[in-house]
Design an enzyme around this catalytic site. Structure first.
Site, mmCIF file in Angstrom:
data_model
loop_
_atom_site.group_PDB
_atom_site.id
_atom_site.type_symbol
_atom_site.label_atom_id
_atom_site.label_comp_id
_atom_site.label_asym_id
_atom_site.label_seq_id
_atom_site.Cartn_x
_atom_site.Cartn_y
_atom_site.Cartn_z
ATOM 1 N N HIS A 30 0.861 -1.179 0.000
ATOM 2 C CA HIS A 30 0.000 0.000 0.000
ATOM 3 C C HIS A 30 0.899 1.231 0.000
ATOM 4 O O HIS A 30 2.008 1.183 0.547
ATOM 5 C CB HIS A 30 -0.833 0.089 1.289
ATOM 6 N N ASP B 78 1.820 2.006 3.604
ATOM 7 C CA ASP B 78 2.606 1.012 4.360
ATOM 8 C C ASP B 78 4.041 1.502 4.472
ATOM 9 O O ASP B 78 4.761 1.150 5.415
ATOM 10 C CB ASP B 78 2.670 -0.341 3.632
ATOM 11 N N GLU C 178 -11.018 -5.468 -5.329
ATOM 12 C CA GLU C 178 -11.041 -6.590 -4.376
ATOM 13 C C GLU C 178 -12.255 -6.450 -3.467
ATOM 14 O O GLU C 178 -12.410 -5.450 -2.767
ATOM 15 C CB GLU C 178 -9.763 -6.585 -3.545
ATOM 16 N N HIS D 197 -12.160 -13.981 1.369
ATOM 17 C CA HIS D 197 -13.285 -13.041 1.246
ATOM 18 C C HIS D 197 -14.486 -13.714 0.578
ATOM 19 O O HIS D 197 -15.632 -13.361 0.845
ATOM 20 C CB HIS D 197 -12.869 -11.798 0.460
HETATM 21 C C1 3MF Z 1 -8.334 -6.683 3.616
HETATM 22 C C2 3MF Z 1 -7.480 -7.010 2.506
HETATM 23 C C3 3MF Z 1 -6.548 -5.933 2.100
HETATM 24 C C4 3MF Z 1 -6.381 -5.851 0.622
HETATM 25 C C5 3MF Z 1 -5.459 -4.772 0.228
HETATM 26 C C6 3MF Z 1 -5.537 -4.635 -1.264
HETATM 27 C C7 3MF Z 1 -4.965 -5.335 3.770
HETATM 28 O O1 3MF Z 1 -9.091 -7.728 4.006
HETATM 29 O O2 3MF Z 1 -7.513 -8.095 1.990
HETATM 30 O O3 3MF Z 1 -5.311 -6.181 2.737
HETATM 31 O O4 3MF Z 1 -5.953 -7.041 0.058
HETATM 32 O O5 3MF Z 1 -5.831 -3.567 0.792
HETATM 33 O O6 3MF Z 1 -4.506 -4.145 -1.795
HETATM 34 MG MG MG Z 2 -8.471 -11.074 4.083
HETATM 35 MG MG MG Z 3 -6.754 -9.050 0.240
#
Ligand code: 3MF
Ligand code: MG
Ligand code: MG
Length: 411
Positions: free
Chosen positions: A76, A79, A208, A249
């Site tokens: 990120h 980060d 995502e 997810h």
């Molecule tokens: C949160 C995530 C994120 C995403 C990321 C994408 C911190 O559940 O999965 O990880 O993957 O922000 O780049």
């Molecule tokens: Mg996750």
């Molecule tokens: Mg992720």
């Protein structure tokens, strides 16, 4: 007998090598495995939890990844770059430091992502009502695209986990979606400009989905919702935008990950894949790939191998709180990578397994009912063949546990 603290690392290392089954760093580098900054840097903190590990910066993480044989790193923006330094001189210095660390450790940059969930500025999400929040979101994604090109990324990922609400009725969902699309459009426009400047291909922009957390209700909770959003007409460059599904997810909303991935593949939108593991209908536990659902993982990889997925496998998991800072790179990352490689190779074995092949071919050939409009005749013609479904499932488990090589247990 207690094991004194100064002997514990040696014990862990000895048991790790006793486990066997590790691949060399050279072999690991042959796979498109990417290691996120945030996964290595995760300190074990979460809602209800204090950190259990000390801070660690990008230079050490890249060095560890290089040593393990994780060939790609991703991050990120915040980060590695403090929010106040973004798009300022401080950013240029850090980006230069990252370039050096990547080169020194033979690690490439794969993906860049904008953090739109942590800082207080995102309290109302990245597509909040106030125009200045939305302008700030555009500034952030444009800057991320610039960082991506500077470091040689091929992908940009967006996780809109703060696009939603806690209390209902306060926001207008249609406005929010339109405004969110505006930010993605700004990123794609900037990408077209910047890619031309760097003489590089444009990035693949990947959405995502996560069904819940951190917002209570999320406007784009699933990969399928995102496919509809991409095709909604709100995006000016829908061809540049695809998906970064995350295995867990999908499980979190009760989906079958293979089916979610199949829908993304059908739409030509499976660009990037976050790999991890966990439990259905639970929070985002981000366990290492294959530790919970190895059979499902094998099947996922069979699907991806048979349909030619060639994008990154991103280790978006969290080393458990019980793992020490030493253990993160001695045990957690190498074992995650090695389970992935083993499952990937096993998937190849599944695809060339003569029993599965003959069974699948037979199912596809069918029984050849003389009259395909006669329900009784069609049913009868396939009656015995359909037993092969269960036989295939058994064979997959045999391959997973090594029983196809004649492994039996004496009873
Ligand atoms: C949160 C995530 C994120 C995403 C990321 C994408 C911190 O559940 O999965 O990880 O993957 O922000 O780049
Ligand atoms: Mg996750
Ligand atoms: Mg992720």
């Amino acid at each position: 007998m207690p094991i004194p603290e100064n002997q514990q690392q040696a014990l862990v290392s000895r048991l790790m090598s006793a486990c066997g089954g590790a691949y060399s760093p050279e072999t690991r580098r042959k796979y498109y495995i990417t290691g996120p900054q945030w996964a290595g840097a995760y300190q074990g903190q979460a809602l209800f939890h204090a950190p259990t590990r000390p801070e660690i910066g990008y230079a050490d993480i890249i060095r560890h990844y290089g040593k393990i044989g994780i060939g790609y790193w991703c991050t990120h923006d915040t980060d590695v770059i403090p929010t106040e330094a973004l798009a300022k001189d401080g950013q240029a210095e850090i980006v230069a430091g990252i370039k050096k660390a990547l080169a020194e450790n033979n690690v490439k940059f794969s993906m860049v992502t904008t953090e739109t969930f942590h800082h207080a500025v995102w309290a109302g999400g990245p597509a909040a009502e106030a125009p200045e929040v939305r302008e700030y979101a555009k500034f952030r994604v444009r800057n991320t695209v610039d960082i991506g090109h500077e470091l040689g990324a091929n992908f940009a990922v967006y996780w809109p986990g703060s696009l939603g609400y806690y209390v209902q009725g306060a926001i207008d969902e249609l406005d929010s979606l339109r405004w969110y699309a505006d930010a993605l459009n700004a990123a794609c426009d900037r990408d077209i400009e910047t890619a031309a400047k760097y003489k590089r291909a444009t990035l693949k922009h990947c959405l995502e989905a996560k069904p819940f957390e951190p917002q209570a209700e999320i406007l784009l909770p699933t990969s399928d919702a995102m496919l509809a959003f991409i095709a909604s007409g709100l995006l000016t460059h829908p061809e540049m935008v695809g998906l970064n599904p995350e295995y867990l997810h999908e499980l979190m909303w009760g989906a079958a990950p293979r089916a979610s991935l199949a829908r993304a593949l059908t739409a030509g939108k499976l660009f990037h894949f976050d790999i991890n593991d966990g439990y259905r209908l639970k929070h985002d536990v981000d366990i290492g790939v294959g530790l919970v659902n190895p059979l499902d993982w094998l099947n996922v990889l069979v699907l991806l191998r048979s349909h030619g997925y060639n994008g990154p496998f991103n280790l978006d998991y969290k080393p458990p709180r019980t793992t020490s800072a030493f253990g993160v790179f001695e045990v957690s990352f190498p074992t995650a990578v090695d389970r992935f490689i083993t499952l990937w190779e096993m998937a190849g074995e599944v695809l060339s397994d003569p029993i599965i092949k003959e069974a699948t071919d037979a199912l596809k050939a069918g029984g050849g009912a003389a009259n395909p409009h006669d329900a009784e005749a069609v049913t009868k013609a396939n009656r015995e063949l359909l037993t092969l479904h269960e036989l295939i499932a058994h064979r997959l488990v045999q391959i997973l546990i090594g029983a196809h090589r004649g492994r039996v247990f004496s009873a």
